[in-house]
Design an enzyme around this catalytic site. Structure first.
Site, PDB file in Angstrom:
ATOM      1  N   SER A 167       2.206  -4.029  47.241  1.00 20.95           N
ATOM      2  CA  SER A 167       1.274  -4.188  46.129  1.00 20.95           C
ATOM      3  C   SER A 167       0.113  -3.197  46.292  1.00 20.95           C
ATOM      4  O   SER A 167       0.359  -2.009  46.489  1.00 20.95           O
ATOM      5  CB  SER A 167       0.812  -5.647  46.073  1.00 20.95           C
ATOM      6  OG  SER A 167       0.171  -5.914  44.858  1.00 20.95           O
ATOM      7  N   ASP A 335      10.085  -9.258  40.151  1.00 17.77           N
ATOM      8  CA  ASP A 335       8.661  -8.924  39.959  1.00 17.77           C
ATOM      9  C   ASP A 335       8.412  -8.570  38.492  1.00 17.77           C
ATOM     10  O   ASP A 335       9.003  -7.637  37.953  1.00 17.77           O
ATOM     11  CB  ASP A 335       8.314  -7.733  40.868  1.00 17.77           C
ATOM     12  CG  ASP A 335       6.815  -7.525  41.034  1.00 17.77           C
ATOM     13  OD1 ASP A 335       6.053  -7.877  40.123  1.00 17.77           O
ATOM     14  OD2 ASP A 335       6.421  -6.988  42.090  1.00 17.77           O
ATOM     15  N   HIS A 365       6.561 -11.261  42.146  1.00 19.93           N
ATOM     16  CA  HIS A 365       5.787 -10.284  42.923  1.00 19.93           C
ATOM     17  C   HIS A 365       5.443 -10.772  44.340  1.00 19.93           C
ATOM     18  O   HIS A 365       5.569 -10.024  45.307  1.00 19.93           O
ATOM     19  CB  HIS A 365       4.509  -9.948  42.146  1.00 19.93           C
ATOM     20  CG  HIS A 365       3.619  -8.977  42.832  1.00 19.93           C
ATOM     21  ND1 HIS A 365       3.997  -7.674  43.059  1.00 19.93           N
ATOM     22  CD2 HIS A 365       2.372  -9.103  43.356  1.00 19.93           C
ATOM     23  CE1 HIS A 365       3.011  -7.034  43.692  1.00 19.93           C
ATOM     24  NE2 HIS A 365       2.021  -7.881  43.883  1.00 19.93           N
TER      25      HIS A 365
HETATM   26  N1  LIG Z   1      -0.928 -12.633  46.581  1.00 22.55           N
HETATM   27  C1  LIG Z   1      -1.287 -11.268  46.747  1.00 22.55           C
HETATM   28  C2  LIG Z   1      -0.868 -10.610  45.510  1.00 22.55           C
HETATM   29  C3  LIG Z   1      -1.423  -9.277  45.192  1.00 22.55           C
HETATM   30  O1  LIG Z   1      -0.417  -8.367  45.383  1.00 22.55           O
HETATM   31  C4  LIG Z   1      -2.770 -11.149  47.051  1.00 22.55           C
HETATM   32  O2  LIG Z   1      -3.495 -12.078  46.764  1.00 22.55           O
HETATM   33  O3  LIG Z   1      -3.208 -10.176  47.623  1.00 22.55           O
END
Ligand SMILES: N[C@@H](CCO)C(=O)O
Ligand SMILES: CC(=O)SCCNC(=O)CCNC(=O)[C@H](O)C(C)(C)COP(=O)(O)OP(=O)(O)OC[C@H]1O[C@@H](n2cnc3c(N)ncnc32)[C@H](O)[C@@H]1OP(=O)(O)O
EC number: 2.3.1.31
Length: 385
Positions: A167, A335, A365
């Site tokens: 991410s 995702d 995701h």
């Molecule tokens: N759950 C992750 C998702 C973001 O990619 C976070 O809070 O960083």
């Protein structure tokens, strides 16, 4: 001061049993380093940047076994448990005998500048001693990589064996590879594309507005009063929906009422009970409020909006065409935020034939976090074979 945030940052001091013996740092315990002033890509400046980081394992004499782990939006440097008493967010991937084997590699994870887990961020004191608040400058992921390169210098790491992230962490890893190709041997970009798309920016704007429109936000200068908790919790709800698949939410919650509540039988809107999924999102929002600062949430969300590895480099393909870095690209099958097709576009822009690995997960995701062992098996066959 009501800032809701932050794992405690401990400066660790060691007492070696034999004073002259080499000191081995504790694994998975936060330390900090001052890396100096930072001129920012968009024009601002931070006069002094502190970065919080954790390490696991021991750096080889030639410095060739260092691995950088980059956290996602609300993550921290605590990627693995190590010697601490707190689980890490990638324990399934990092540790003794795991794919990123801390008996073999010197693993480093850095809290991003702008964050609230020990690195310089909006809640940190500005030169006048007051929190930066609304005065905190706009930062990009390229700025983050520039600051982190200084920390790498201090740690004696000229080239990372690998930089790995998912991410926003994947976007940070990609920025490292594009900005310092000679300093990155291998790079794993997981659950993110080459740039933020219109839809990702749109969802992000709704989140930052949710915070900005909270009356407690007070333009970001709220550290002497109530924090904008309802705005931050709403931002997290919006984000969390995008982190989970429609199918998972349906299978888990369908139209069920939260225990003891009545979503249908109510005389007024004010009395309506919640569906289970509403209660679940309320919980996710409340949890984030306890550990994250709203200004950091805005700063990092807007840094992620700016993600575009091709910016100022002639576009994505030109930025990566001659890259000497060995890439690993992976996407979570379900995702709906960072679509697998966006990972495929990134892979196609890289030199050579770079496959897209698929993480099988029903949840969407967040699968890059929950499927750490599966991701570890993919990385074991590739970058870490
Ligand atoms: N759950 C992750 C998702 C973001 O990619 C976070 O809070 O960083
Ligand atoms: C301290 C730090 O710095 S942590 C930073 C690192 N963390 C990160 O980077 C990621 C942040 N975390 C996350 O994004 C997520 O928690 C994940 C992806 C790691 C975990 O996802 P999952 O394991 O699938 O958790 P899930 O979405 O099922 O949520 C479970 C929670 O919802 C709660 N819940 C489930 N149903 C309901 C409901 N109907 N009503 C209220 N709460 C509910 C559970 O009780 C559980 O609560 P808990 O987390 O307080 O124990």
């Amino acid at each position: 001061m009501t800032i809701a945030a932050s794992r405690p940052v401990t400066a660790v001091r060691h007492t070696a049993a034999v004073p002259s013996a080499p000191v081995r740092e504790l694994d998975g315990v936060t330390r900090t380093a001052v890396v100096g002033p930072l001129a920012l890509e968009a024009g601002g400046k931070l006069p002094e940047v502190t970065l919080a980081y954790e390490t696991w394992g021991t750096l080889d004499a030639d410095g060739g076994n260092a691995v950088l782990i980059q956290h996602a939006l609300t993550g921290s440097a605590h990627a693995a448990r190590g010697d601490s008493d707190e689980d890490g967010w990638w324990d399934g991937l990092i540790g003794p005998g795991r794919t990123i084997d801390t008996d073999r590699f010197f693993v480093v994870s850095i809290n991003i500048v702008g964050g609230c887990n020990g690195s310089t961020g909006p809640a940190s004191p500005a030169p006048d001693g007051r929190p930066w608040g609304s005065r905190f400058p706009f930062i990009t992921l390229r700025d983050a990589a520039a600051a982190e390169a200084r920390l790498a210098d201090r740690l004696g790491i000229r080239q990372w064996f690998a930089v790995v992230g998912g991410s926003m962490g994947g976007a940070r890893a990609l920025e490292w590879a594009a900005t310092f190709p000679e300093r990155v041997r291998k790079c794993a970009v997981i659950a993110v594309g080459a740039h933020s798309t219109a839809e990702q920016i749109a969802l992000a704007q709704a989140q930052t507005l949710a915070i900005r429109q909270d009356p407690d936000f007070r333009d970001g200068d709220y550290y002497d009063g109530a924090a904008p908790e309802s705005g931050l919790a709403l931002a997290r709800r919006i984000a969390h929906i995008s982190y989970r698949s429609e199918a998972e939410l349906e299978a888990r919650f369908s139209r069920k009422a939260q225990d003891g509540e009545q979503p249908l039988n109510a005389a007024s809107l004010a009395e309506r009970g919640r569906y289970q999924v509403e209660s679940y999102l309320d919980h996710q929002g409340a949890k984030l409020v306890r550990r994250f600062d709203a200004n950091s949430y805005i700063a990092l969300t807007e840094a992620l909006m700016s993600h575009d590895v091709g910016r100022g480099r002639g576009g994505v393909e030109a930025a990566l065409a001659d890259s000497p870095v060995e890439f690993f690209i992976a996407a979570v099958e379900t995702d709906r935020l960072y679509l697998p097709v966006q990972s495929a576009v990134l892979a196609a822009a890289l030199p050579g034939e770079v496959p897209v690995h698929h993480i099988a997960s029903a949840i969407g995701h967040d699968g890059f976090l929950t499927e750490a062992e599966q991701l570890g098996a993919l990385l074991k066959r590739t970058l870490f074979s």
